[in-house]
Structures are given as C-alpha cells and as structure tokens.
Design a protein around this motif. Structure first.
Motif, PDB file in Angstrom:
ATOM      1  N   PHE A  27       0.830  -1.205   0.000  1.00 41.87           N
ATOM      2  CA  PHE A  27       0.000   0.000   0.000  1.00 41.87           C
ATOM      3  C   PHE A  27       0.867   1.257   0.000  1.00 41.87           C
ATOM      4  CE2 PHE A  27      -3.688  -2.601   1.300  1.00 41.87           C
ATOM      5  CZ  PHE A  27      -4.679  -1.986   0.537  1.00 41.87           C
ATOM      6  N   ASP A  28       1.919   1.252   0.812  1.00 34.35           N
ATOM      7  CA  ASP A  28       2.805   2.423   0.879  1.00 34.35           C
ATOM      8  C   ASP A  28       3.475   2.684  -0.466  1.00 34.35           C
ATOM      9  OD1 ASP A  28       2.200   2.861   3.534  1.00 34.35           O
ATOM     10  OD2 ASP A  28       3.895   1.702   4.290  1.00 34.35           O
ATOM     11  N   ALA A  29       3.977   1.627  -1.105  1.00 38.15           N
ATOM     12  CA  ALA A  29       4.663   1.795  -2.385  1.00 38.15           C
ATOM     13  C   ALA A  29       3.707   2.305  -3.460  1.00 38.15           C
ATOM     14  CB  ALA A  29       5.290   0.465  -2.811  1.00 38.15           C
ATOM     15  N   PHE A  30       2.514   1.743  -3.514  1.00 39.80           N
ATOM     16  CA  PHE A  30       1.559   2.164  -4.540  1.00 39.80           C
ATOM     17  C   PHE A  30       1.073   3.588  -4.285  1.00 39.80           C
ATOM     18  CE2 PHE A  30      -2.862   1.816  -6.415  1.00 39.80           C
ATOM     19  CZ  PHE A  30      -2.418   1.981  -7.712  1.00 39.80           C
ATOM     20  N   ALA A  31       0.858   3.936  -3.029  1.00 37.74           N
ATOM     21  CA  ALA A  31       0.443   5.303  -2.706  1.00 37.74           C
ATOM     22  C   ALA A  31       1.524   6.304  -3.107  1.00 37.74           C
ATOM     23  CB  ALA A  31       0.133   5.422  -1.217  1.00 37.74           C
ATOM     24  N   GLY A  32       2.788   5.935  -2.928  1.00 42.02           N
ATOM     25  CA  GLY A  32       3.871   6.813  -3.360  1.00 42.02           C
ATOM     26  C   GLY A  32       3.852   7.044  -4.854  1.00 42.02           C
ATOM     27  N   ALA A  33       3.546   5.999  -5.624  1.00 41.08           N
ATOM     28  CA  ALA A  33       3.464   6.156  -7.080  1.00 41.08           C
ATOM     29  C   ALA A  33       2.301   7.081  -7.459  1.00 41.08           C
ATOM     30  CB  ALA A  33       3.301   4.794  -7.740  1.00 41.08           C
ATOM     31  N   LEU A  34       1.177   6.942  -6.782  1.00 41.96           N
ATOM     32  CA  LEU A  34       0.038   7.818  -7.059  1.00 41.96           C
ATOM     33  C   LEU A  34       0.368   9.273  -6.742  1.00 41.96           C
ATOM     34  CD1 LEU A  34      -2.791   5.552  -5.621  1.00 41.96           C
ATOM     35  CD2 LEU A  34      -2.469   6.156  -8.033  1.00 41.96           C
ATOM     36  N   ARG A  35       1.143   9.477  -5.680  1.00 42.52           N
ATOM     37  CA  ARG A  35       1.535  10.844  -5.350  1.00 42.52           C
ATOM     38  C   ARG A  35       2.441  11.430  -6.434  1.00 42.52           C
ATOM     39  NH1 ARG A  35       5.262  12.849  -0.212  1.00 42.52           N
ATOM     40  NH2 ARG A  35       5.298  15.046  -0.795  1.00 42.52           N
ATOM     41  N   ARG A  36       3.418  10.639  -6.891  1.00 42.70           N
ATOM     42  CA  ARG A  36       4.315  11.133  -7.945  1.00 42.70           C
ATOM     43  C   ARG A  36       3.549  11.504  -9.206  1.00 42.70           C
ATOM     44  NH1 ARG A  36       7.226   6.554  -6.283  1.00 42.70           N
ATOM     45  NH2 ARG A  36       6.633   5.483  -8.220  1.00 42.70           N
ATOM     46  N   ALA A  37       2.478  10.760  -9.476  1.00 40.38           N
ATOM     47  CA  ALA A  37       1.694  11.006 -10.688  1.00 40.38           C
ATOM     48  C   ALA A  37       0.681  12.124 -10.509  1.00 40.38           C
ATOM     49  CB  ALA A  37       0.982   9.723 -11.102  1.00 40.38           C
ATOM     50  N   GLY A  38       0.592  12.691  -9.316  1.00 45.14           N
ATOM     51  CA  GLY A  38      -0.365  13.768  -9.088  1.00 45.14           C
ATOM     52  C   GLY A  38      -1.786  13.295  -8.837  1.00 45.14           C
ATOM     53  N   GLN A  39      -1.973  11.994  -8.629  1.00 42.88           N
ATOM     54  CA  GLN A  39      -3.298  11.440  -8.340  1.00 42.88           C
ATOM     55  C   GLN A  39      -3.525  11.491  -6.829  1.00 42.88           C
ATOM     56  OE1 GLN A  39      -5.583  10.585 -10.532  1.00 42.88           O
ATOM     57  NE2 GLN A  39      -4.275  10.958 -12.314  1.00 42.88           N
ATOM     58  N   TRP A  40      -3.690  12.694  -6.291  1.00 46.38           N
ATOM     59  CA  TRP A  40      -3.734  12.880  -4.850  1.00 46.38           C
ATOM     60  C   TRP A  40      -5.007  12.304  -4.227  1.00 46.38           C
ATOM     61  CZ3 TRP A  40      -1.943  18.682  -5.163  1.00 46.38           C
ATOM     62  CH2 TRP A  40      -0.597  18.696  -5.524  1.00 46.38           C
ATOM     63  N   GLY A  41      -6.102  12.371  -4.952  1.00 42.39           N
ATOM     64  CA  GLY A  41      -7.335  11.804  -4.423  1.00 42.39           C
ATOM     65  C   GLY A  41      -7.235  10.295  -4.254  1.00 42.39           C
ATOM     66  N   LEU A  42      -6.713   9.631  -5.287  1.00 41.84           N
ATOM     67  CA  LEU A  42      -6.522   8.188  -5.184  1.00 41.84           C
ATOM     68  C   LEU A  42      -5.493   7.845  -4.106  1.00 41.84           C
ATOM     69  CD1 LEU A  42      -6.495   7.177  -8.952  1.00 41.84           C
ATOM     70  CD2 LEU A  42      -8.333   6.836  -7.300  1.00 41.84           C
ATOM     71  N   GLU A  43      -4.462   8.691  -3.998  1.00 34.93           N
ATOM     72  CA  GLU A  43      -3.453   8.440  -2.968  1.00 34.93           C
ATOM     73  C   GLU A  43      -4.075   8.480  -1.577  1.00 34.93           C
ATOM     74  OE1 GLU A  43       0.337  10.452  -0.712  1.00 34.93           O
ATOM     75  OE2 GLU A  43      -0.770  11.577  -2.223  1.00 34.93           O
ATOM     76  N   ALA A  44      -4.892   9.503  -1.314  1.00 31.25           N
ATOM     77  CA  ALA A  44      -5.519   9.621   0.001  1.00 31.25           C
ATOM     78  C   ALA A  44      -6.404   8.408   0.295  1.00 31.25           C
ATOM     79  CB  ALA A  44      -6.330  10.908   0.077  1.00 31.25           C
ATOM     80  N   ASP A  45      -7.126   7.948  -0.724  1.00 33.37           N
ATOM     81  CA  ASP A  45      -7.972   6.770  -0.532  1.00 33.37           C
ATOM     82  C   ASP A  45      -7.135   5.539  -0.211  1.00 33.37           C
ATOM     83  OD1 ASP A  45     -10.591   5.280  -0.838  1.00 33.37           O
ATOM     84  OD2 ASP A  45      -9.418   4.321  -2.426  1.00 33.37           O
ATOM     85  N   VAL A  46      -6.039   5.359  -0.938  1.00 31.90           N
ATOM     86  CA  VAL A  46      -5.167   4.206  -0.689  1.00 31.90           C
ATOM     87  C   VAL A  46      -4.520   4.311   0.692  1.00 31.90           C
ATOM     88  CG1 VAL A  46      -3.035   3.071  -1.447  1.00 31.90           C
ATOM     89  CG2 VAL A  46      -4.753   3.742  -3.124  1.00 31.90           C
ATOM     90  N   ARG A  47      -4.131   5.522   1.096  1.00 32.03           N
ATOM     91  CA  ARG A  47      -3.546   5.696   2.435  1.00 32.03           C
ATOM     92  C   ARG A  47      -4.537   5.296   3.521  1.00 32.03           C
ATOM     93  NH1 ARG A  47       2.000   6.423   1.961  1.00 32.03           N
ATOM     94  NH2 ARG A  47       2.476   8.055   0.447  1.00 32.03           N
ATOM     95  N   ASP A  48      -5.803   5.663   3.364  1.00 37.58           N
ATOM     96  CA  ASP A  48      -6.804   5.286   4.364  1.00 37.58           C
ATOM     97  C   ASP A  48      -7.060   3.783   4.355  1.00 37.58           C
ATOM     98  OD1 ASP A  48      -7.060   7.808   5.317  1.00 37.58           O
ATOM     99  OD2 ASP A  48      -9.101   8.157   4.620  1.00 37.58           O
ATOM    100  N   ARG A  49      -7.036   3.171   3.181  1.00 33.93           N
ATOM    101  CA  ARG A  49      -7.184   1.707   3.121  1.00 33.93           C
ATOM    102  C   ARG A  49      -6.021   1.019   3.805  1.00 33.93           C
ATOM    103  NH1 ARG A  49      -7.822   0.547  -3.058  1.00 33.93           N
ATOM    104  NH2 ARG A  49      -7.525  -1.596  -2.295  1.00 33.93           N
ATOM    105  N   ARG A  50      -4.863   1.601   3.695  1.00 33.42           N
ATOM    106  CA  ARG A  50      -3.682   1.048   4.359  1.00 33.42           C
ATOM    107  C   ARG A  50      -3.857   1.088   5.877  1.00 33.42           C
ATOM    108  NH1 ARG A  50       0.697   1.118   8.049  1.00 33.42           N
ATOM    109  NH2 ARG A  50       2.697   1.005   6.985  1.00 33.42           N
ATOM    110  N   LEU A  51      -4.446   2.146   6.401  1.00 27.39           N
ATOM    111  CA  LEU A  51      -4.670   2.253   7.845  1.00 27.39           C
ATOM    112  C   LEU A  51      -5.620   1.174   8.347  1.00 27.39           C
ATOM    113  CD1 LEU A  51      -4.982   6.127   8.252  1.00 27.39           C
ATOM    114  CD2 LEU A  51      -3.100   4.668   9.008  1.00 27.39           C
TER     115      LEU A  51
END
Length: 491
Positions: free
Chosen positions: A325-349
């Motif tokens: 989850f951490d690795a994929f969220a980092g990729a979403l952040r690099r790509a500017g997909q901040w909404g998807l990143e936030a969702d993935v971060r919450d799923r990780r929690l």
C-alpha cells in the motif's frame, strides 16, 4: 546434579538472559527460511540418495534447487545431517552416524571404568560432543573452523579404554587412497574440469550463442543457465529479457517471476525495457509472482505511464500488505493522483495502523485541502509516537495551512524541542513567527539557521519573510525587533 543445575540457572540470570531471549527471537523469525533450507535440500538429496552430489559441493550443487525467493548464496542446509545426506548420500550419512554411535559407546564405556577424577575428562568430552551433535540439527557447527577443530580435539581427548590397536586400519586407508588416486588419474579430464552445476559457464555460453546470432542455441543455453540457479536475479533478468524479445512469453514469465520475487523494485526497470502501450495489461500481469510487493511496483509503473485506472485495477486484483500500500500510494503521489493516494492511504490504515502511516495519510489529505481529516490523522500520529518530531512538524504545517497559526506554532515548537538540529522544522517555526509578527523570536531562529546554512538569506523562504518584515518596518519604523530580523535576512 541439582547443585550444577542451580549454579547454571544462577549464572544465566546473572549474565543478563535478555541477550539469549533476543537470539531466540531471531531464530524464531528465521525459522521459515531454515525450514525451507532443510526441506529443499532433503528433497534434492532424494534425487541421488546413494552417493549424493559430492562431499563439499552443497554451495554449488544446491543452486538448481534453491527457491527463487531465497536471496544470495546458500552455503549450508543449516542441518549437518541433512547436509551430509545431500553431499554423500546414504553411504556418507550411515558412516557418520555409525561412527558417532561407536565413539559414544566406546568413550562412555571407558569413562565408566575410569577411577575417580579420571572420569571428569571423559564425561566433559561426552557432554560437549553431545551438545555439538544436537545443535547440528539446526545449524552448521562443524563448518566453523574453530568449532570443527575443538570438536576433533574432544573426540581425541575422550578415553578409549584398553582396546587393542587395529593393525588393518592403516593399510585399508592406504588402499582406498590409492584407488581414489587411480580413478582420478585415468578418468577423462572433461568429467573433472566442468561441473554440471556451473551456471556461470552456461551463462557465458548463452552470451556467446547470442553474439553468434544463433537464437535457437541461445534459447537452450539461457534456459539451462536460468534453471541452474533460479535464485540468481541478474541471470534471471537477462534470460527473461532475452526470451521476451524472442516472443517466448512463457519462458520470459518463468524467469522474470523469479527475479521479481527476490527484487520487486526491478519491476520498474524491466517495464522500461518491455513496455508497449499497444499490449494489454494482462500480458504484463503474468510476469508477477504471487507476493504483493511486485504487484504494487507494477501497478506503480502503470501509474507513472499515465495508466492510473489500469494500475488501480491491477493493484486491487491481487494480495496486498502494508508495504505494498505504501509503495503504490507513493506512485500515485508522484503522478499527481492525490485523491486516489488519500484513498489508498486510508485503506492502508485499515490493514495496519502506525504513526508513520497516519502522518502520510495526513499529508495526502492536506494536499487535497481536506484539513479537518488531515488534522485528525496528524493528531493520531503524534499520540501514537509523541517523541517523533516529524509528526509534530506535519501537524504544524497542516494547522498553518488551515489558518490556525497559534496552534501550528505550539506544534512546531514541540517539534523543535524534540529535534533542535532539524533545520526544516526551525525554518517552519521562523515562518510562523513572521506570520504572527513575533519578530524577536523570528530573528533568533534566522540567526541559528544562518549559522548552519550561510546561504539561507538568499533562499525563497528568506525572501518571503524579508518581504513581510519590510512591509511591517514601513508601517512601524521604530520597531527594533523587526529591523533586527530584516538585517538578519539581508544577504
């Protein structure tokens, strides 16, 4: 016996048993790997059960049977008896066990017939040899030079009784030695020069066939080299790319799965070489091993190429753990997909919550200007790990962006207290002091920052603070604190 046990227990307690407990914890964490060593070595030994693969050959002969997920060179099976069965087969293990049993019986009989203190040496040797014999079930004691020498000394130290010398032993050993020498002298040199487990030689021959433009021969040799050591990542990478370029997807997938199971981060580099936007994502998915790490890396590689929807679908189709989850969220952040990143971060929690994960989720929601949710996560991070200055600094940045500068200053002051040498945190505090028009403390922070970073007055942060101080001095020319800050910020 009771006195010795009590003395031993007292000694262990006095010698700080926490060190032993840590060692037992390490053994427990490596139990899975050791079980893999034992089971795979034993399964390989059953392929040549009579004479084995050769005494001393385990580090090389084990390569074809080494699972791809076990990285590096394995030198031993972590079990002397399994190792003996692999290297010398049933004959060698029978000689080993028969010799040990005969030695124990003879040494014990001689020790029991000894008088008085003469028994101590024999009993000590018996106990020490028994300890090594038992511990060899889970480790490679005799492969350690010092232990092996001590073991041999103990074998020779134990009393042997009055048994008559065996006059035939020396001639028998000499005859066996001559027979072995004769076999080596008259055997074909080719049989002695090349090992059937020499992956390096097979790899070299594959490259030679590749340069000679013999694809069919290179196919066979690359496949042979890859099968000789499935756990060699560089070999699997080269073979996998060769087969992929040749259109042999099954062979390529076999090799690349081995590579990715051991080095998931290589997914990005391999995708750079084989990516074709005209191909379906499913063709790349077959290259993934069962674990979650490589899947997260490939999903991230798709996101980096702008295929964020396909990346999300690929990530959701397979298993995932916290690190994935951490690795994929980092990729979403690099790509500017901040909404998807936030969702993935919450799923990780939901899978595993810790202070670092809450802090990362807080930053993700802050980038979306969802400050209430970001502040909730940041506050949780500071509660879970109050001694970490980074979490307090993140909380301060979120509060500053939310407009609550005084609360932000309180959080950042705590961060500076916990990590006074962290310049980024001190710069943030100086910015808050400027925002609150607290010019004296701001000047002190700027002076401290400039001592560590002389070029700070020329930085963008200093320029913004200098502009605010200049505007204030124009309105209040008699404010000495603001003028002092302005001098400190002047390059």
């Amino acid at each position: 016996a009771i006195v010795i046990v009590l003395l031993g227990a007292t000694t262990v307690i006095a010698a700080n048993p926490t060190i032993l407990l840590e060692r037992f914890s390490d053994l427990g964490s490596s139990q899975g790997a050791r079980w893999t060593f034992w089971s795979t070595t034993l399964a390989a030994a059953l392929r040549q059960p009579l004479l084995g693969f050769g005494i001393g050959t385990h580090p090389v002969a084990y390569h074809p049977f080494q699972p791809a997920e076990i990285a590096g060179q394995v030198h031993h099976a972590h079990n002397e008896y399994v190792n003996a069965a692999f290297e010398g087969g049933a004959v060698w293990i029978a000689l080993l066990l028969a010799g040990m049993v005969a030695w124990f019986a003879r040494a014990r009989r001689a020790t029991r017939t000894a008088q008085g203190p003469d028994r101590i040496v024999g009993a000590a040797a018996l106990a020490a040899v028994a300890a090594v014999a038992v511990h060899s079930l889970v480790d490679f004691d005799l492969q350690i030079t010092a232990v092996g020498l001590l073991f041999a000394t103990l074998i020779g130290t134990a009393p042997r009784g009055d048994a008559p010398p065996r006059r035939f032993v020396a001639p028998a050993v000499a005859l066996v030695g001559l027979a072995v020498a004769a076999v080596l002298a008259f055997a074909p040199l080719r049989a002695l020069a090349l090992s059937p487990y020499d992956h390096a030689l097979a790899w070299k021959h594959a490259r030679e066939a590749q340069r000679a433009d013999s694809p069919a021969l290179a196919d066979r040799r690359f496949e042979k080299a890859a099968d000789l050591w499935p756990a060699h990542p560089d070999l699997q990478r080269e073979a996998g790319l060769w087969f992929w370029e040749g259109g042999q997807r099954d062979r390529a997938a076999k090799c690349l799965r081995r590579l990715f199971s051991q080095r998931p981060r290589d997914v990005a580099g391999v995708m750079d070489e084989i990516w074709d936007p005209e191909r379906d994502v499913a063709e790349y998915e077959v290259l993934l091993p069962p674990g979650p790490a490589a899947r997260a890396e490939m999903a991230g590689a798709l996101v980096d190429r702008g295929y964020w929807r396909q990346g999300m679908e690929l990530f959701d189709r397979g298993p995932a753990d916290a690190a994935a989850f951490d690795a994929f969220a980092g990729a979403l952040r690099r790509a500017g997909q901040w909404g998807l990143e936030a969702d993935v971060r919450d799923r990780r929690l939901q899978m595993k919550s810790d202070a670092a994960a809450y802090a990362a989720a807080a930053q993700a929601w802050s980038r979306l200007d969802a400050y209430e949710r970001a502040l909730e996560h940041a506050t949780t991070a500071t509660r879970l790990d109050p001694a970490n200055a980074a979490w307090h600094a993140i909380k301060g940045e979120i509060l500053r962006a939310h407009g609550d500068r005084m609360s932000a200053l309180e959080a950042v002051v705590e961060a500076v207290r916990l990590a006074p040498r962290e310049l980024a945190t001190r710069i943030l505090r100086a910015r808050l002091y400027v925002d609150l028009e607290m010019w004296g403390p701001a000047a002190e922070d700027v002076a401290e920052i400039t001592r560590s970073r002389p070029a700070f007055p020329q930085s963008p942060e200093a320029a913004a603070a200098r502009k605010a101080a200049e505007a204030y001095v124009k309105r209040h020319p008699d404010d000495a604190a603001a003028q002092g800050l302005l001098r400190a910020l002047t390059p």
